[in-house]
Design an enzyme around this catalytic site. Sequence first.
Site, short mmCIF file in Angstrom:
data_model
loop_
_atom_site.label_atom_id
_atom_site.label_comp_id
_atom_site.label_asym_id
_atom_site.label_seq_id
_atom_site.Cartn_x
_atom_site.Cartn_y
_atom_site.Cartn_z
N GLY A 10 -11.87 32.57 32.29
CA GLY A 10 -12.71 33.36 33.20
C GLY A 10 -13.62 34.28 32.40
N ASP A 127 -7.87 41.24 33.06
CA ASP A 127 -6.47 41.46 33.47
C ASP A 127 -5.66 42.32 32.48
OD1 ASP A 127 -7.10 39.70 35.54
OD2 ASP A 127 -6.34 37.97 34.45
N MET A 169 -7.80 42.11 41.54
CA MET A 169 -7.37 40.99 40.68
C MET A 169 -6.32 41.46 39.68
SD MET A 169 -10.77 38.76 39.89
CE MET A 169 -11.24 37.43 40.99
N ARG A 171 -4.28 38.74 38.06
CA ARG A 171 -3.40 37.59 37.90
C ARG A 171 -1.94 38.02 38.03
NH1 ARG A 171 -3.39 32.86 33.73
NH2 ARG A 171 -3.69 34.51 32.22
N GLU A 222 -3.33 41.12 43.43
CA GLU A 222 -3.37 39.80 44.08
C GLU A 222 -2.06 39.02 43.99
OE1 GLU A 222 -6.50 37.55 42.17
OE2 GLU A 222 -5.64 37.82 40.18
N ARG A 276 -15.38 41.30 37.99
CA ARG A 276 -15.59 40.55 36.74
C ARG A 276 -17.06 40.47 36.35
NH1 ARG A 276 -12.43 34.96 37.11
NH2 ARG A 276 -14.45 34.05 36.67
#
Length: 343
Positions: A10, A127, A169, A171, A222, A276
Amino acid sequence: MRIGILTGGGDCPGLNAAIRAIVRCASADDVKVIGFKNGWLGLVEDDFDELTRTSVIGILPRGGTILGTSRFNPLKHEGSIKTLKANSARHQLSGLIAVGGEGTLSAARELFEHHQLPAVGIPKTIDNDINGTDFTFGFDTAVSVVTDAIDRLHSTAESHHRVMVVEVMGRHTGWIAAYGGIAGGADVVLVPEHPFRVSRVCDLLINRKQDGRAFSIVVVAEDAHPHPEEPFLSDDACARIYRHDRLGGIGEMLALEIERCTGIQTRVTKLGYVQRGGSPTAFDRILATRFGIKAYELVRGQQYGQMVAIRGNKIVNVPLSEAVGGLKKLDEDIYRVAEVFFG
Ligand code: F6P
């Protein structure tokens, strides 16, 4: 001497700052830089641009990556490793700098250890979940976006006496949620590291209302999960929210449950990809620049199989093997700071 760069996984703010730093160091030494496009795919397909001092003009403040990115993993595609090695040899690369998260760096480690690729890693991800480094670039920018969003949500939540659920976010880790929640003054922060009891969340919100604070901000990561003793998601909802390759949707289900249990009007904001995108913060620009310079020095010194890292305020290198193979979970001390402000 020729070196290669690729950006995989990403994207995140700061990638261009790292590329610029590497290219600037290399051009000062008359070293040629090959920028492979779209992560490992570019090395396999031999899709590249030569990067010069001119090609990196003006990219420092730009989000994304001028090289493009993908989640292509050469270890999972038959024949890719052979092609990639042949391309690397043909370009006579004496170093390859892979800028990426866990997936990209794991591939770099494997290719270094078992296929003699002269790889050096730079950790990036919003992250902040890479082992071996205190911070990755991209994280500070994402936290700033979350903080700004919470600030904005506060005023509308207060006017309407509502609960605002903010899904962020991160992860499988709660770094963005905890840092964003602390900076934004969230009243509850829910992270994957601590499965949450929805009854406790609702009690906190009801108590706040009874204390005269009729609005609340709940930040939910998330991948935050309800405690197994208090499940409120159907199997279908779980399958939709916790997908292996794409997380998202817990905020919406949580908001419905909060409204049902507390009777307080509840709304949800899923911040998604704005976390992001866009220009990196000054912190991320500086970190990415320092990482780029260090990675270049490692390649020049033929110190392969290493990843650059920040420990305290020092830029160091650690073996790639130390960085991959597990995620860096949210620091408990940070979680406790967020927890002080619950309720
Ligand atoms: O790893 C960065 C990240 O933005 C995560 O926070 C998120 O879960 C994931 O990438 C989204 O990935 P994709 O870009 O594949 O949708």
